[in-house]
Enzyme design. Structure first.
Site, PDB file in Angstrom:
ATOM      1  N   THR A 120      22.373   1.035 -44.795  1.00 17.67           N
ATOM      2  CA  THR A 120      22.129   2.227 -44.165  1.00 17.67           C
ATOM      3  C   THR A 120      20.696   2.181 -43.448  1.00 17.67           C
ATOM      4  O   THR A 120      19.941   1.307 -43.613  1.00 17.67           O
ATOM      5  CB  THR A 120      22.287   3.184 -45.437  1.00 17.67           C
ATOM      6  OG1 THR A 120      21.546   4.459 -44.948  1.00 17.67           O
ATOM      7  CG2 THR A 120      21.338   2.415 -46.625  1.00 17.67           C
ATOM      8  N   ASP A 121      20.623   3.147 -42.532  1.00 15.10           N
ATOM      9  CA  ASP A 121      19.154   3.358 -41.886  1.00 15.10           C
ATOM     10  C   ASP A 121      18.219   3.864 -42.959  1.00 15.10           C
ATOM     11  O   ASP A 121      16.993   3.922 -42.554  1.00 15.10           O
ATOM     12  CB  ASP A 121      19.487   4.038 -40.616  1.00 15.10           C
ATOM     13  CG  ASP A 121      19.748   5.384 -40.898  1.00 15.10           C
ATOM     14  OD1 ASP A 121      20.138   5.775 -41.928  1.00 15.10           O
ATOM     15  OD2 ASP A 121      19.644   6.384 -39.840  1.00 15.10           O
ATOM     16  N   GLU A 122      18.761   4.299 -44.186  1.00 19.21           N
ATOM     17  CA  GLU A 122      17.685   5.207 -44.910  1.00 19.21           C
ATOM     18  C   GLU A 122      16.877   3.967 -45.572  1.00 19.21           C
ATOM     19  O   GLU A 122      15.677   4.342 -46.019  1.00 19.21           O
ATOM     20  CB  GLU A 122      18.557   5.705 -45.857  1.00 19.21           C
ATOM     21  CG  GLU A 122      19.400   6.761 -45.565  1.00 19.21           C
ATOM     22  CD  GLU A 122      20.058   7.765 -46.333  1.00 19.21           C
ATOM     23  OE1 GLU A 122      19.347   8.140 -47.523  1.00 19.21           O
ATOM     24  OE2 GLU A 122      21.040   8.369 -46.044  1.00 19.21           O
ATOM     25  N   TYR A 137      18.392   5.847 -53.981  1.00 19.44           N
ATOM     26  CA  TYR A 137      19.385   5.209 -53.277  1.00 19.44           C
ATOM     27  C   TYR A 137      19.178   4.294 -52.057  1.00 19.44           C
ATOM     28  O   TYR A 137      19.451   3.094 -52.182  1.00 19.44           O
ATOM     29  CB  TYR A 137      20.316   6.362 -52.604  1.00 19.44           C
ATOM     30  CG  TYR A 137      21.283   5.798 -51.381  1.00 19.44           C
ATOM     31  CD1 TYR A 137      22.261   5.241 -51.741  1.00 19.44           C
ATOM     32  CD2 TYR A 137      21.070   6.341 -50.162  1.00 19.44           C
ATOM     33  CE1 TYR A 137      23.067   4.751 -50.743  1.00 19.44           C
ATOM     34  CE2 TYR A 137      21.855   5.975 -49.196  1.00 19.44           C
ATOM     35  CZ  TYR A 137      22.834   5.134 -49.632  1.00 19.44           C
ATOM     36  OH  TYR A 137      23.752   4.698 -48.480  1.00 19.44           O
ATOM     37  N   LYS A 169      19.518   0.172 -51.916  1.00 17.17           N
ATOM     38  CA  LYS A 169      20.441  -0.573 -50.632  1.00 17.17           C
ATOM     39  C   LYS A 169      19.190  -1.387 -49.892  1.00 17.17           C
ATOM     40  O   LYS A 169      19.712  -2.449 -49.406  1.00 17.17           O
ATOM     41  CB  LYS A 169      20.834   0.384 -49.828  1.00 17.17           C
ATOM     42  CG  LYS A 169      21.978   1.788 -50.063  1.00 17.17           C
ATOM     43  CD  LYS A 169      23.124   0.794 -50.328  1.00 17.17           C
ATOM     44  CE  LYS A 169      23.751   0.133 -49.140  1.00 17.17           C
ATOM     45  NZ  LYS A 169      25.398  -0.502 -49.241  1.00 17.17           N
TER      46      LYS A 169
END
Ligand code: NAD
Ligand code: TYD
Length: 360
Positions: A141-143, A166, A170
């Site tokens: 993810t870009d998060e 989260y 990741k």
């Protein structure tokens, strides 16, 4: 220079009963008809075999109910199927839940990824003669890059700066994947994608949650003033990008996936509500009147935005859907799949939702 195409023979998909994984399987099971495809999924609240009914009887597809933390099960599967390709989706994926139960995120997202890498590495090192035909695609993810201010976009040079449990889990998984490439030469590729929406998304994420709430004439919660910005991509576009990366991406590389779909949460909800009213032939503003401002998420990332130019220029991918087209199609899908919605939202989930929001 023509790009070399990776042709998978035996594919392991993890987390294929979830939102993106099930959409990906719908796409690749018919496309890779000569490859055998195994889907391992733990079937958490977010995974449902109802999302896979269209392909469950395909001759080249098999479902295995299991946990990626179970190394013995993974070893048996690798021995039996001699996978040439792994596409790793399995994860706990909801930021709000990660705030309440971070250890479950560490277990599946970090320990689970490490256990999968370890088994894949052992299996693939013992087959050194044809290692160049392998691929391990880690779906991230870009998060992991943290939060942007009003300007700028994430690029492949953006530093890691995760801010939620989260995102941290990741990011940690991404680091393990790179470490296995550097240390053992595992042929990995990482993709970091922006927020997805579309069919089969569990209605805890903003878009399907808003559709369900509007259908039920219940309040639609928006955090704080709804000013946070997300960069939305239709899940079919993400799946196309993954297939493109799998076929033509270079091992050791990272690709950022996004389709220039930025919108503030409040503007997104207003657009979505208008589409719902139109499709349900309700008086204008019926759904919008349900939008309710609630207490903000702790550490809420302000803005995400992706610069996908490496993927578009090097591999030729671009998004098919405009945000408007994609949202309209998504509203249509949920309105015509209300039995799926009812089946995945059991009473415990409804109770969980009721306990979540503090109105402002
Ligand atoms: P999801 O929550 O809808 O699905 C996750 C699936 O993984 C579920 O079927 C669940 O049962 C399974 N799973 C969870 N833990 C498992 C375990 N220990 N063993 C086996 N299976 C397990 O998530 P999603 O939205 O489909 O996301 C898939 C992947 O894509 C995740 O890795 C996520 O981080 C990444 N991603 C998601 C988005 C997005 O907007 N949804 C964007 C970028 C990247
Ligand atoms: P979400 O769909 O949970 O994805 P992510 O947190 O991974 O970006 O949330 C999208 C945006 O919508 C995010 O800024 C948080 C906000 N949001 C709300 O305002 N209300 C809600 O009920 C939810 C679930 C999210």
């Amino acid at each position: 220079m023509p790009l070399l195409q990776h042709q998978p023979k035996s594919i392991l998909v993890t987390g294929g009963a979830g939102f993106i994984g099930s959409n990906f399987l719908h796409q690749i099971v018919p496309t890779f008809s000569d490859a055998s495809i195994v889907n391992i999924d733990k079937l958490t609240y977010a995974g449902n075999l109802l999302s896979l009914q269209n392909i469950e009887n395909a001759p080249n597809y098999q479902f295995v109910h299991g946990d990626i933390c179970d190394s013995n099960l993974l070893k048996r599967l690798f021995e039996e199927h001699q996978f040439t390709t792994v596409i790793h989706f399995a994860a706990e994926s909801h930021v709000d839940r990660s705030i309440h139960i971070p250890l479950e995120f560490i277990q599946s997202n970090v320990a689970g990824t490490a256990s999968l890498l370890e088994v894949a590495k052992d299996a693939w090192m013992s087959e050194s003669s044809c290692r160049e035909t392998y691929r391990f695609l880690h779906v991230s993810t870009d998060e992991v890059f943290g939060a942007l201010g009003a300007e700028g976009k994430f690029t492949t040079d953006s530093p890691y700066a995760p801010r939620s449990p989260y995102a941290a889990s990741k990011a940690s998984a991404d680091h393990f994947v790179r470490a296995y490439a550097e240390t053992y030469g595992l042929p990995v590729i990482i993709s970091n994608c922006s927020n997805n929406y579309g069919p089969y998304q569990f209605p805890e994420k903003l878009i399907p949650l808003a559709i369900v709430r509007a259908l039920e004439m219940e309040p639609i919660p928006v955090y704080s003033k709804g000013e946070n910005v997300r960069d939305w991509l239709h899940v079919h576009d993400h799946c196309d990008a993954l297939q493109c990366i799998l076929s033509y991406g270079e091992c050791g590389e990272t690709y950022l996936v996004g389709g220039f779909g930025e919108l503030s949460n409040l503007d997104l909800l207003k657009l979505l509500c208008n589409m719902i009213d139109e499709q349900l032939q309700r008086p204008i503003h019926t759904s919008q009147s349900l939008i309710t401002f609630v207490q903000d998420r702790p550490g809420h990332d302000f803005r995400y935005a992706i610069d996908p130019s490496k993927l578009t220029t090097e591999l030729g991918w671009s998004a098919r859907y405009t945000l408007h087209e994609g949202l309209n199609a998504t509203v249509q899908w949920y309105l015509s799949h209300q039995s799926w919605l009812k089946a995945v939202m059991d009473q415990s989930y409804r109770d969980y939702l009721k306990s979540q929001y503090v109105s402002l």
